[in-house]
Enzyme design. Sequence first.
Site, PDB file in Angstrom:
ATOM      1  N   TYR C 171       0.842  -1.204   0.000  1.00 34.66           N
ATOM      2  CA  TYR C 171       0.000   0.000   0.000  1.00 34.66           C
ATOM      3  C   TYR C 171       0.872   1.247   0.000  1.00 34.66           C
ATOM      4  O   TYR C 171       1.230   1.757   1.065  1.00 34.66           O
ATOM      5  CB  TYR C 171      -0.862   0.036   1.260  1.00 34.66           C
ATOM      6  CG  TYR C 171      -1.961  -0.988   1.347  1.00 34.66           C
ATOM      7  CD1 TYR C 171      -2.339  -1.749   0.246  1.00 34.66           C
ATOM      8  CD2 TYR C 171      -2.649  -1.194   2.545  1.00 34.66           C
ATOM      9  CE1 TYR C 171      -3.359  -2.683   0.342  1.00 34.66           C
ATOM     10  CE2 TYR C 171      -3.670  -2.119   2.638  1.00 34.66           C
ATOM     11  CZ  TYR C 171      -4.023  -2.864   1.532  1.00 34.66           C
ATOM     12  OH  TYR C 171      -5.023  -3.786   1.634  1.00 34.66           O
ATOM     13  N   LYS C 204      -0.747  -8.381  -2.824  1.00 34.85           N
ATOM     14  CA  LYS C 204      -2.100  -7.834  -2.739  1.00 34.85           C
ATOM     15  C   LYS C 204      -2.014  -6.319  -2.932  1.00 34.85           C
ATOM     16  O   LYS C 204      -1.298  -5.642  -2.190  1.00 34.85           O
ATOM     17  CB  LYS C 204      -2.692  -8.195  -1.379  1.00 34.85           C
ATOM     18  CG  LYS C 204      -4.166  -7.929  -1.268  1.00 34.85           C
ATOM     19  CD  LYS C 204      -4.391  -6.501  -0.817  1.00 34.85           C
ATOM     20  CE  LYS C 204      -5.834  -6.235  -0.493  1.00 34.85           C
ATOM     21  NZ  LYS C 204      -6.021  -4.815  -0.141  1.00 34.85           N
TER      22      LYS C 204
END
Lengths: 304, 304, 304, 304, 304
Positions: C171, C204
Site C-alpha cells: 500500500y 495484494k
Amino acid sequence: MTNQVRKILDCYRSENPGVLTNLARMLNHGRLAGTGRMLILPVDQGFEHGPARSFAPNPPAYDPAYHFQLAIDAGLNAYASLLGFIEAVAADFAGEIPLILKLNAHDLLHDEKDPLGAQTASVSDALRLGCVAIGYTIYPGTVERRLQYEQLRELVREARAAGLVVVVWSYPRGGGLSKEGETALDVIAYGAQIAALLGAHIIKVKMPTAHLELPEAKKIYEELRIPRATATERVRHVVQSAFNGRRIVLFSGGPKEADEALFAEAHAIRDGGGFGSIVGRNSFQRDKASALRLLDGMVRIYQE
Amino acid sequence: MTNQVRKILDCYRSENPGVLTNLARMLNHGRLAGTGRMLILPVDQGFEHGPARSFAPNPPAYDPAYHFQLAIDAGLNAYASLLGFIEAVAADFAGEIPLILKLNAHDLLHDEKDPLGAQTASVSDALRLGCVAIGYTIYPGTVERRLQYEQLRELVREARAAGLVVVVWSYPRGGGLSKEGETALDVIAYGAQIAALLGAHIIKVKMPTAHLELPEAKKIYEELRIPRATATERVRHVVQSAFNGRRIVLFSGGPKEADEALFAEAHAIRDGGGFGSIVGRNSFQRDKASALRLLDGMVRIYQE
Amino acid sequence: MTNQVRKILDCYRSENPGVLTNLARMLNHGRLAGTGRMLILPVDQGFEHGPARSFAPNPPAYDPAYHFQLAIDAGLNAYASLLGFIEAVAADFAGEIPLILKLNAHDLLHDEKDPLGAQTASVSDALRLGCVAIGYTIYPGTVERRLQYEQLRELVREARAAGLVVVVWSYPRGGGLSKEGETALDVIAYGAQIAALLGAHIIKVKMPTAHLELPEAKKIYEELRIPRATATERVRHVVQSAFNGRRIVLFSGGPKEADEALFAEAHAIRDGGGFGSIVGRNSFQRDKASALRLLDGMVRIYQE
Amino acid sequence: MTNQVRKILDCYRSENPGVLTNLARMLNHGRLAGTGRMLILPVDQGFEHGPARSFAPNPPAYDPAYHFQLAIDAGLNAYASLLGFIEAVAADFAGEIPLILKLNAHDLLHDEKDPLGAQTASVSDALRLGCVAIGYTIYPGTVERRLQYEQLRELVREARAAGLVVVVWSYPRGGGLSKEGETALDVIAYGAQIAALLGAHIIKVKMPTAHLELPEAKKIYEELRIPRATATERVRHVVQSAFNGRRIVLFSGGPKEADEALFAEAHAIRDGGGFGSIVGRNSFQRDKASALRLLDGMVRIYQE
Amino acid sequence: MTNQVRKILDCYRSENPGVLTNLARMLNHGRLAGTGRMLILPVDQGFEHGPARSFAPNPPAYDPAYHFQLAIDAGLNAYASLLGFIEAVAADFAGEIPLILKLNAHDLLHDEKDPLGAQTASVSDALRLGCVAIGYTIYPGTVERRLQYEQLRELVREARAAGLVVVVWSYPRGGGLSKEGETALDVIAYGAQIAALLGAHIIKVKMPTAHLELPEAKKIYEELRIPRATATERVRHVVQSAFNGRRIVLFSGGPKEADEALFAEAHAIRDGGGFGSIVGRNSFQRDKASALRLLDGMVRIYQE
C-alpha cells in the site's frame, strides 16, 4: 626479556597470556625492541581525507604494500591500518611486522562538528589477518560518544578474550569544545584517562598545548600550579593521567611538520616518560628516503 | 588460468580459496573469459525507478528471464539483480551465468537528498540461489552512511566466510555535495577508496568528470597538477585510488547514451587501466538485437 | 494437479517443496480449487479501525469463529487475520481452511501521514497455529519504509526456510503522495514491483485508477501510450509489473461497494490476467446470507 | 473443574497445557475459585507515583509482605507487582497465591503526554520467582506504541512457550486523545480489541464512560444506536469487543472511590458479562480491616 | 554469622546462594564485618570529572593501586571502580578486598541536562576480575531513562545468574527537576523505590534535604505530616521507601565537606536505620593519613 619490557608487562598482570604475548611482540619488534619504547606507522587518512589528499604528495603511497615495506625498512614496532589496506597485502608480508587493525573510521565527505565514525571491521577480521592488536578511535565530548564507548566496550571484551591488544586513539571533539580546546592539556589528559578507564592497553593522544579549556578543570590546574609550560611537563602530566604511567601512552603530531620540530617532540615525549610516537602523514607524505631519515632520527632519540 | 587472471587473483592472495574460486568464475566466464576484463549486466532499476520507467521502453524486459538470457547471449561475465528478480527464474538458468545478488535497494517513491536504502536480502539468500557474489550500494557523504558501512561490514564478513565475492557500488551523495559534485573526479576517487578500505573485492563507480568538488582536495589536485583532462586520465586516477590497481574497478555510464559515446568510454576505461563496465539501462531499455550489437561492440573493445 | 496450478507453481520453481506445498494448498482449496484463481477473506480491521467500526454493522462478526465459518461456507481459498483472532479459534477449525497469519498491524488511535505499523506476531506463531502463509503490509513511499523492508526481509527468510508462503499487502503511502496518488496506476504498479522484488509469493494491491502520480513515470506512460483507460487494461499492466505474470497478484476494493461494482471489478481482474480478489469489509460487514450471495457471485466469475 | 471454569478454558483451546494450567490456577484460587470470576490485587504505584503518594496513607504498605498477606487474607485470585516488590518476599510466600510479574513500568519523575515505559523484568524472572503469569501495560494511541507492541509480541511468545499466562493492561493515551477520551467507550473498547489481537489471555481496562472520542467511530455508535447509557451496557460492549467474550476482561476504577461506588461498578461488571475487577489503590491505601471489608463486599457480588 | 548479618540476608531469601555468598562477603569484610553496616570507597570521578579535578589535590591517587590500598588500610567493606582502574591492579590485590565493578559511566566533556551515560564494562568482566558485585548508575527523571532501566534489567539478570550482587546508584536528574529538587526528600525516596523495584540489592542515594519537589507528592507529605526536619528522620523515610528496610541503603555526601559534617551525617544514617556510607572524594582527595583518620571516625560511629 629486557627489564624495560618486563616492567611494562608487569603493569598488565591482570591480562591473559595471549594479550601479554601480543603486547610483547610489539615491544620486542624492530629497532626499538626491548627498549620499552614504540614507534608505530598508522595509515587511515585515505578514509578520513580521501586518497589524493593522503597519497598524491608521494604517489607510491597509493599502494598498500608501500606502507608495510616502509614500516619494515624503518624498523618500527608495528603498522596500523584499515581492513582493505591491510587485507590487500597481508598475505605477502605474513609475519614481517606486528599489525594493528583499525576497526572504525570516519570520512569527511560529510563533515560534522560531532563526528561518530563507523565500525568497519571486526575482531574476527583481526584474527583472520594475523594482527596482534585492534585499534579504535573515540571522540570524547561528542554528542554520540555513548555509542562509541559501548561499541568499544564490546570490542575490548572480544579482543581480550582472543588475546589481542587494544589500542585506543582518544581525540576529544564536539560542539562543547573550542578548536584550540581539542589539544588543551586538560582535555588531552581527560581523553587519556577515559581511554584507560575503558580498558585500552595502549593509548594514542595528540601532543597537548599549554591551553586549558574546561573552566572547572582550569581552576584546579591554576590553584595547584600543575606544571605545563614545557612539552616535557605536559607529556609527564598526560602519562600521570593514564594511571600514573601504568598504561602505554603514545603521542602524535598533526599534519606536516619540520623534522626538527618532530625531533624536539620526541625528546619531550622521552623525557616526560612517554612511551613513543605514532607518525603517519609526516612519514608517508614525503619520499621514502626522506621518511627513513626522519624515522631513523626518531628511533635514535628513543634508543637513548 | 591465463596470466591476466592469475595477475588479478594475486592481488587477492589474502582471501580464502572460496572467494578466489568465485572471483575466477566471473573472470573466466563469457566472451571476456581470461582477459582480466569484465562486462556485467545489472538490473535493479525496477526498485529504484519503478517498473514502467525501467521496462516499458522494451516490454519484454518486464520478465526476469529476459535479462538472464540477454546476459548469456551477449557473453557477459555476470548478471546482477535483486532478490525477487533472481529468485523468479534462478532455477531455470542454474549454472548458466555467474550471479551477483544485490543485497540492498532504494526506492524513489519517497525521494531524499540523503538516501539510505534498505537491506532486502541476505548472504544466505545468495548461497541458496547459487550466486558467486553479493552486491551492496553505499552512499558516502550521506548523513546516515554509518548505518550503511556497518551493515556492509557485517555482510562482507559473512560473504567472505562463505566464499562469496563482494561487489560494492559506491555512489557519493548527500546534502554536502552539489549535483555536479557527485561525479567529480575527487569525489569518485574518494568513493572508490572508501569501498576498497571497507573490503570490497570489486568496486563499481560512475565515470568521473574533470570537475573538482571538495575544497581541500581541489588544492592538492591543482598544486600537484594531477592529470584529469581526458577520460583516460581520470580512469587511471580512480584505478590508482583503488589501491594502485590492486582492486577491480568497473565503470558505468548514466541513462541512455549514444553507442558511440559508450564505445568511447570503454576505450578510455581500457586505456586507463580500468577493468571493464557495468551496463544496465543502456542495454535493456532497447530491443534485444540492438542491445546485443552494443554489447558486442564493447566486448570487442575490451578484448583488444 | 490441474494445468492451471502446475503453470503457476512452475513460476516458483526456485522455492523449496515446503513453500510449493503450501502454495498448492491454497490454490487447491475451496470452490476455486484447481482454477489458478483465488478468493481470500482478510480480517484485520479490528486493529486498524477498532471493533465497532469493523463489526457493529454485523454483530456476529465480533466473534472470531464467525469469519472462519464464513470463509469455509463460501468455499474460499484462504482466511487471513491477526494473531489473537486466529489463535482464539484455530484449534476449533484445525485443518478446515488454509490460514494466513498477518504479522504486522497498524492502529489509527494515533493517525499518521507516514504509517509504520508494528510486527505483532512471528513466523513461529504461524507454524504453531497451523498456517500455510504469513502476511505482511508494506507502505512504500513512507519515511520509515526501510524499517519495514528490513523487517519483512528477515520474515521472508524465516518463512521460506519453514516452508511458508509469503503474502505481501503493498500500500503506497506517505507525505510524498497525494491521496489520489495512493491508487494511481503508476504507484500501484510500482508497489507491486517492490513487493515482488522483496520476495513476496503473493502480492495484494488495491484496484488502480487511471490517474498518474509521479512526474517522471507520467512522462513514460504518456510517451509510450501505455493503455490505462479500462480497469482490465490497468489490471494487465499491474500483473505485467509483477514479473510479467510470474507472481500471483490479488486485488481488493475499498470500503463498502455495491455488488454490481464488485462483480465488474472481478470481471476486469479476470480478463486482465489477475489471479483473484481479497474481499474484507464488503463481505463481513453485511449479514451472512448476503455475504454468501456476494462471494458466490465472485466465485462464479472466477470459475469462468 | 466447574462448568464455569471449563467454559472459559474452552476459549483458550489453542494454548498449550502449561498456559491452561496456569490460567486454571488463577481461576481456581481464593474465594472466587471455580466461579469464572476474578479479583486481583495489583501494586505498581510505587514506580508510577513514588513511594509516599502510594504508601504513606497506609504505612504498613511500604512493606512488600503486606500486599501478599492482604491478597491472601482477602481470598483474591492473584497478586500482581513489579520485580523488586515480588522478589523481596516471594520465597516467604512460596505457593500461597498465584503471582503476576509486571514486566514493564513507567515513572512520573519525568511526565510525558505520550508515555512509553521500560521493560524492567523478563519472562525468565517470572519463572524463577514461581509466577503463573506476566503482566504488561500498553498505551495504544501513543507515538511510540510500535516499540511497546513489538516488545510485548516477543514477551508473549516467550511467556506462552514457558506456559505462562499473559495479562495486558490496555490504557489508551497520547497526544491524539483528550483526557476525557482516555476512558471513552469507543476508546476503551478499541484498547481491549488491540490487546486481544496482540495475544493477551487476560485484558485489564478502565471502566468506560458514555463519552465517544473518535469521530469515525462516533458515527457508527450513533447510527447503529449501540447502547451505552448504563455501566452494564458499556461493560457488555467492551466484553463483546474482546472477541465476543472469548477473552477474560477485568475492569478497574481509578483513585480512591467510595465503597458504594465500587460495589455499583462490580454489579455492572458482573451483569454486563465482565470477568471481575482489579483493585489497587482502593484496597491498599486504607487500613487493612477496611480493605478486607471492601474486598469481601466485592467478592460477595461476584459470587452471586 | 552474626545475627545482624543473618537478619539482612533473610531479606534476600529469594536470591540464589551465589548472591547471598557475595553479599555476605561484603558484610563480613573489614572493620565493620558482622555489624550489618557498610562503608565503601567508590572511585569513578576520573571519568565523570577528568583526572586533574579528581586526583591533582592528592597526586598519589592518580595511581589505581592507591585506592585499593586505602580501602584495605581503612578496613572498608568494599571498593568500587570502573573497568580500567580495577583491571590495572586487580591481579596485585587478588582477594584482598571485595570489589564492585561499575558497569556504566558518564563524562562531562559534553555536559547535558539529561545525562545518559554509557555501559563501559560487562558482567563477564566482573567475573573475570574476581568482583563480588556490579554497580550501575540510573538517572530517574531523565528523558532517556528507559534505555538505562532496560540496560540495567539485562545486567541484573546476568549478574544474579552469575551470583553477583547488584549495587545501584540512583541519582534523579533531568529537565523536569530543579537543581535543589535533585536532593529533595520526596525525590530521593522515589529514586530509592525505583532502584529497589528494578531489583537492586544495595541502593546508593545522596543525603536528602528537607525540600519537597514534586507537587503531587508535596501534598501528601504535608497532609500526612511525614517527619522530615532532621537528617535522621529523612534517612528513616528513605529506608522505609526501600521496602521498609528490606533493602540495604547507603548514603553519600557531595564534594569536600568538613569531617564534623560527615560524622554528623554518619550519626544520622546510623540512627535513622541506614546501612552505611559511600565515601569517595572526601576520602581520596586528601592525604592518606587524613583520609584514614576520617574513615576511622566513621567506622567507629557505625560500630556503635
